[in-house]
Write a protein that holds these residues in place. Structure first.
Motif: not given
Length: 235
Positions: A29-58
């Protein structure tokens, strides 16, 4: 062999996966303009195995751009907990946290701090999606309403109903939650063979970020119920 319009399922699921045209390259991230960083979050929930996975990507310059490792003091936290970077050949760099469905129910706060110390806070609420009652052991082709807990009117869902016949297509329907329920319609059920059937349901939604860089970002939420089984009757 059973005729299944599998391309419909694939199309719906792939919407919440990283597409083949998305870059898996890794930068800093130090090599790019901070305002050009796209922020994505995903929340993947599964009843079958009782899990939630939260992922952040830039990513640099858009949802499909180069993935970025956050250069200190840049960081991402979930409810005050700092997330550590991970990576894979398929997804590039990302930040991830996993827990159980019940432990994740309620309000949450994501905080992204860029390399200049500017903070972007994103609040969201998570509710467990569940059937209000178990499917009855027998349903008829006249149709049935299925009620849920943890939904909001207007939420989009899609469900799949499969029988054991090799000559019928699975029923795959996109629907909208109304009064915390959906309706399995007679016109769809009548295309299936009587006997054992399985029911699967998925909920997908995209929420624009309220606080983001100029490049923007989103939260993607996907929820899958575990497979249910019942018997379909003509009467």
């Amino acid at each position: 062999m059973k005729k299944t319009p599998a391309h419909l399922v694939f199309t719906a699921i792939i919407y919440f996966l990283i597409t083949s045209c998305t870059s898996n390259e890794i930068g800093n991230s130090k090599d790019v303009n901070p305002e050009t960083i796209y922020t994505g979050y995903s929340i993947n929930a599964r009843e079958a195995d009782d899990t939630v996975t939260c992922t952040a990507y830039f990513r640099f310059a858009g949802e499909n751009g180069t993935t970025l490792v956050l250069t200190k003091p840049a960081a991402i936290t979930l409810d005050g907990k700092k997330l550590d970077v991970d990576s894979s050949a398929f997804a590039g760099a990302y930040y991830e946290y996993g827990t159980s469905l019940q432990n994740f129910t309620g309000n949450h706060q994501l905080e992204y701090t860029d390399i200049n110390g500017k903070k972007y806070n994103e609040a969201f609420s998570f509710q467990v999606l569940a059937l209000k009652n178990n499917l009855p052991p027998l349903i008829t082709k006249k149709g049935i309403n299925i009620e849920f807990n943890g939904t909001t009117n207007g939420d989009a869902v899609f469900y799949e109903i499969s029988d054991t016949s090799s000559v019928t297509n699975d029923v795959i329907v996109t629907d909208t939650i109304r009064n915390n329920s959906i309706s399995l319609k007679a016109k769809d059920l009548q295309t299936l063979s009587s006997g054992p059937v399985t029911f699967k349901l998925y909920q997908n939604k995209t929420i624009p970020l309220q606080n983001a860089t100029k490049e923007g970002g989103i939260i993607k939420v996907s929820y899958s119920l575990k497979q249910r089984e019942t018997v379909l009757s003509d009467e």
